[in-house]
Motif scaffolding. Structure first.
Motif, PDB file in Angstrom:
ATOM      1  N   VAL A  57       0.838  -1.202   0.000  1.00 28.07           N
ATOM      2  CA  VAL A  57       0.000   0.000   0.000  1.00 28.07           C
ATOM      3  C   VAL A  57       0.873   1.252   0.000  1.00 28.07           C
ATOM      4  O   VAL A  57       0.591   2.233  -0.713  1.00 28.07           O
ATOM      5  N   SER A  58       1.941   1.242   0.789  1.00 23.30           N
ATOM      6  CA  SER A  58       2.818   2.415   0.855  1.00 23.30           C
ATOM      7  C   SER A  58       3.558   2.651  -0.448  1.00 23.30           C
ATOM      8  O   SER A  58       3.900   3.793  -0.779  1.00 23.30           O
ATOM      9  N   ARG A  59       3.795   1.592  -1.225  1.00 23.17           N
ATOM     10  CA  ARG A  59       4.526   1.720  -2.492  1.00 23.17           C
ATOM     11  C   ARG A  59       3.590   1.738  -3.701  1.00 23.17           C
ATOM     12  O   ARG A  59       4.063   1.873  -4.839  1.00 23.17           O
ATOM     13  N   ASP A  60       2.274   1.549  -3.436  1.00 25.71           N
ATOM     14  CA  ASP A  60       1.287   1.503  -4.517  1.00 25.71           C
ATOM     15  C   ASP A  60       1.662   0.423  -5.530  1.00 25.71           C
ATOM     16  O   ASP A  60       1.682   0.656  -6.751  1.00 25.71           O
ATOM     17  N   GLN A  61       1.972  -0.784  -5.002  1.00 25.26           N
ATOM     18  CA  GLN A  61       2.323  -1.919  -5.844  1.00 25.26           C
ATOM     19  C   GLN A  61       1.515  -3.138  -5.400  1.00 25.26           C
ATOM     20  O   GLN A  61       0.852  -3.129  -4.362  1.00 25.26           O
TER      21      GLN A  61
ATOM     22  N   SER B 248       5.926  -5.706  -4.520  1.00 28.83           N
ATOM     23  CA  SER B 248       6.483  -4.931  -3.409  1.00 28.83           C
ATOM     24  C   SER B 248       7.574  -5.714  -2.687  1.00 28.83           C
ATOM     25  O   SER B 248       8.543  -5.130  -2.181  1.00 28.83           O
TER      26      SER B 248
END
Length: 310
Positions: A116-120, A125
């Motif tokens: 979620v933090s990397r939008d992957q 991720s």
């Protein structure tokens, strides 16, 4: 407790006035005697008895215990020995499976937060993650909630004016498992993963589940073995499920009024049985190799009808 420990009065040179004996050798599993206090004062300073003796009774532990001093600890350390049949996940496979599943869930949660933090996606991720950012996300995802719980327990204890040792034990036990999860997640991102998502998913799940079961069980076993004496430390021997060492104290009151105590133990109980039909009676279980040998833990203890006086 499931051991044999005897205490005698400090001023009783001939052991004839009074004996305080703890004998729970008929319990489910044997327990070590190492944690039994060397001296005991009765009543204890924290006793709530309305009337107490002006001078408390002081007692000293007899050098003869069962199991012997150090023997219980030696047996207990097999719980953390991967090459022993008493190793925790070997002795209790359900525990290993449960711990492995817990670490799998925690690792998936951390990877989800990372994605979620990397939008992957979850797998991408893991492939592209760096150690430092992943460690930071693991800290905020898992360690911060534990620290908040620990702070809340400290606040509760401060308000009550009493710190419960069980709080420390619980927080440390959880922290040990979070260390394992942190290592597993760091191991995942350190591997060179194939581009096949299916193969990567299968390998990652197996590695985390098996690694969590092994490392998590070992961490829990070491925590139990190194814990301070108390209810949690009592899991040392029960985790082994050590069924041998059964005994009792036989008491005999003589015609002269003396009480003779005979501490009896069977070092190895019978584990193999066969069914045998008695003449005109029911079928009964019979030990395959005969009755196990019984012995005295120590020489009989004699308590006089009237102890030594002035």
């Amino acid at each position: 407790h499931h051991h044999y420990v005897r205490y005698e009065l400090d001023d009783d040179s001939d052991r004839s006035s009074a004996q305080f004996i703890s004998c729970g050798l008929g319990g489910a599993y044997l327990m070590a005697s190492d944690d039994a206090p060397t001296t005991v004062t009765l009543p204890t300073p924290s006793s709530r008895m309305r009337s107490k003796d002006a001078t408390p009774t002081s007692l000293t532990k007899s050098p003869t215990t069962y199991p012997a001093e150090g023997e219980g600890t030696r047996l207990a350390w097999r719980l953390a020995n991967p090459f022993s049949r008493f190793w925790l996940p070997t002795r209790n496979s359900s525990f290993g499976l449960c711990v492995g599943a817990i670490h799998l869930v925690l690792s998936i949660f951390v990877v989800w937060v990372l994605s979620v933090s990397r939008d992957q996606g979850l797998l991408d991720s893991v492939r592209d993650a760096a150690p430092a950012p992943t460690l930071a996300i693991t800290f905020f995802s898992l360690w911060v909630p534990l620290l908040l719980v620990a702070a809340n327990l400290v606040l509760i204890s401060w308000r009550r004016g009493r710190w419960h040792p069980a709080h420390i034990t619980a927080v440390v036990a959880i922290a040990v498992q979070l260390v394992v999860t942190t290592l597993l997640v760091q191991g995942l991102i350190a591997l060179a993963w194939p581009r096949s998502d299916v193969l990567m998913l299968i390998v990652a799940v197996v590695l985390v589940a098996v690694g969590g079961a092994v490392l998590g069980s070992e961490g829990f076993a070491l925590h139990v073995l190194l814990a301070r004496p108390g209810a949690f430390a009592n899991l040392r021997m029960s985790g082994l499920a050590h069924e041998h060492g059964k005994g009792f104290v036989r008491m005999h009151l003589t015609a002269e009024g003396e009480l003779h105590l005979y501490p009896v133990v069977v070092d190895r109980v019978c584990t193999d049985w066969r069914l045998e039909k008695t003449e005109g009676g029911p079928v009964v279980p019979v030990p395959t190799s005969g009755l196990p040998a019984a012995r005295l833990i120590e020489q009989p203890v004699v308590i006089a009808q009237r102890g030594p006086g002035p």
